[in-house]
Enzyme design. Structure first.
Site, mmCIF file in Angstrom:
data_model
loop_
_atom_site.group_PDB
_atom_site.id
_atom_site.type_symbol
_atom_site.label_atom_id
_atom_site.label_comp_id
_atom_site.label_asym_id
_atom_site.label_seq_id
_atom_site.Cartn_x
_atom_site.Cartn_y
_atom_site.Cartn_z
ATOM 1 N N GLY A 96 0.749 -1.518 0.088
ATOM 2 C CA GLY A 96 -0.097 -0.076 0.133
ATOM 3 C C GLY A 96 0.847 1.153 -0.035
ATOM 4 N N SER A 170 -8.110 5.872 5.721
ATOM 5 C CA SER A 170 -6.687 5.282 5.747
ATOM 6 C C SER A 170 -5.907 6.752 5.131
ATOM 7 C CB SER A 170 -6.096 4.792 4.518
ATOM 8 O OG SER A 170 -4.936 4.461 4.035
ATOM 9 N N SER A 171 -4.755 7.137 6.152
ATOM 10 C CA SER A 171 -4.288 8.553 6.250
ATOM 11 C C SER A 171 -3.173 8.294 4.836
ATOM 12 C CB SER A 171 -3.310 8.532 7.304
ATOM 13 O OG SER A 171 -2.328 7.643 7.481
ATOM 14 N N ASP A 314 -1.148 0.306 13.765
ATOM 15 C CA ASP A 314 -0.370 -0.877 13.557
ATOM 16 C C ASP A 314 0.310 -1.528 14.791
ATOM 17 O OD1 ASP A 314 -0.910 -0.813 10.658
ATOM 18 O OD2 ASP A 314 1.253 -0.038 10.253
ATOM 19 N N ASN A 337 -9.908 0.898 10.688
ATOM 20 C CA ASN A 337 -9.005 0.883 9.396
ATOM 21 C C ASN A 337 -8.051 -0.512 9.370
ATOM 22 O OD1 ASN A 337 -6.966 1.789 11.178
ATOM 23 N ND2 ASN A 337 -6.117 3.119 9.626
ATOM 24 N N LYS A 341 -6.531 -3.529 5.639
ATOM 25 C CA LYS A 341 -4.993 -3.750 5.959
ATOM 26 C C LYS A 341 -4.675 -4.930 5.027
ATOM 27 C CE LYS A 341 -3.842 -0.118 8.490
ATOM 28 N NZ LYS A 341 -2.578 0.972 8.310
ATOM 29 N N ARG A 387 2.247 -8.786 10.391
ATOM 30 C CA ARG A 387 1.887 -8.321 11.790
ATOM 31 C C ARG A 387 1.049 -9.378 12.533
ATOM 32 N NH1 ARG A 387 4.397 -3.799 11.803
ATOM 33 N NH2 ARG A 387 4.309 -2.247 10.437
#
Length: 426
Positions: A96, A170-171, A314, A337, A341, A387
């Site tokens: 992304g 999403s930023s 995250d 959000n 991911k 993650r």
């Protein structure tokens, strides 16, 4: 399928130098490309996402040299926009941090560019960014589903003007728009609709843009003014900070089973919001010590927290597995959000936590975790999500240990994570 068995660990101690930040690495590579002059990036992350960005830049004619261990990159900037006389198709995996900024950057120049990726990338939204770019005159066509990659850009440059962009998903969309705005044909005024998620990631973007000589006027994150006629200029050298999200696993390890664990490469002076993860551990009862470029976590009995973690999405995942070792019910809020991911992280986390015996409530945008009296061993599915694999390494601190399926998925951000994790045993 490869599996990794983590046997129970009684205590951890040690020092870990954190690999470079994924977010900073890919932003800095793109800004160095658009800048005038040569930039040397040190402590660049060597991982899948960065390799996808580098391969795409090379395909677009950008010249760079990598050190033998791929952590130093000397890149010659284009001194402006990316253009191509021939149609280009770029494969960006599931990155992304490469897909969104490149989609924006490629609208600035001239040429036809098609952006593709892995099947999961085709499920990760990009519509809010594309809608914003179209307001500035971009010509972008979806090749499969509206609002998602793959897509084709027919680039003729970006106009200035007023543009609205959604901030609640999403930023990365706002980050991509900010980075290209200085090279539009006129001044750009960005209006953010809705609550801006992951605000600290915007701070990273603004700090790097300033390092490359560009001015952005920030009106309390609701509106951003980017004056026309600016150019990115290489600062010469850029040191990529350690990845604060990656630091979270080692700090949690220290909090749960320390001993003392010191992470270097991030600290009090970090531009990454995810260092605030250490504050959450402190609220849970851990003993935290800060230096300019290090953080130390020491073990203590942990108690549950109930917190809005929108600003550290995250690193907040690590709290979900640390909660297995805290007294009481932990609630992590405002994390919708997670669902867009590398996988739907809310659903995946709830499923895997239940496997080890936790009582879990999965909400639309929150997760609530109550640890069992005794944790169970299990085979943890990782959903091709780095993650998930790293978070569940915390189960090594249970008396039963854990098995991680597809441990190599950590290659997205931290290829040797499990080797580093193993080095902490006291």
């Amino acid at each position: 399928m490869k599996q990794l068995r983590l046997e129970p660990v009684v205590q951890v101690r040690g020092e870990i130098n954190i690999p470079g930040s994924k977010s900073i690495s890919n932003r800095a590579l793109l800004l160095a490309t658009l800048a005038k002059g040569t930039t040397t990036l040190t402590n660049l992350l060597d991982s899948d996402d960065i390799r996808h960005m580098l391969a795409s830049l090379k395909q677009l004619g950008v010249e760079y040299r990598l050190s033998q261990n791929n952590t130093v990159c000397e890149l010659t900037g284009l001194g402006g926009v990316i253009s191509s006389d021939t149609a280009q198709t770029l494969f960006l995996g599931n990155a992304g941090t490469a897909m969104r900024p490149l989609c924006a950057a490629l609208t600035l120049g001239r040429g036809e560019f098609t952006l593709t990726g892995e099947p999961r990338m085709e499920e990760r939204p990009i519509g809010d960014l594309v809608d914003a770019l179209k307001q500035l005159g971009a010509n972008i066509v979806y090749l499969k589903n509206d609002g998602f990659p793959p897509l084709t850009i027919n680039a003729t440059g970006l106009n200035g003007g007023d543009v609205e962009i959604a901030g609640d998903l999403s930023s990365q969309f706002l980050t991509a728009l900010l980075m290209v705005a200085p090279l539009a044909k006129g001044s750009v005024n960005i209006h953010v609709k809705g609550e801006l998620v992951s605000k600290p990631y915007i701070d990273i973007t603004l700090a790097l843009m300033a390092q490359f000589g560009v001015q952005v006027i920030n009106h309390d994150y609701a509106r951003f003014e980017i004056p026309a006629g600016q150019q990115y200029v290489s600062p010469g050298k850029v040191l990529v900070e350690g990845d604060a999200s990656s630091a979270s696993y080692f700090l949690a390890a220290g909090a749960i089973k320390g001993g003392e664990v010191k992470v270097t490469g991030v600290g009090r002076l970090s531009i990454q919001g995810d260092v605030k993860f250490a504050d959450v551990l402190e609220k849970m009862g851990a003993d935290i010590e800060w230096g300019d470029d290090y953080i130390i976590a020491r073990g203590a009995p942990l108690t549950a927290v109930d917190l809005d973690m929108n600003h550290i999405p995250d690193a907040a995942m690590t709290i979900a597995t640390a909660a297995l070792f805290a007294k009481g019910t932990t609630t992590i809020r405002n994390i919708y959000n997670w669902r867009i991911k590398e996988t739907d992280r809310l659903a995946a986390m709830a499923t895997e936590l239940r496997k080890v015996g936790a009582l879990v409530e999965e909400g639309h945008d929150y997760i609530q975790i109550t640890p069992p009296v005794v944790l169970n061993t299990a085979e943890i599915d990782t959903y091709n999500d780095h993650r998930m694999a790293m978070c569940f390494s915390m189960m090594a601190f249970a008396d039963c240990g854990i098995t991680i399926n597809d441990p190599d998925c950590t290659s997205k951000t931290f290829p040797d994570y499990f080797a580093q994790f193993a080095s902490l045993k006291a």
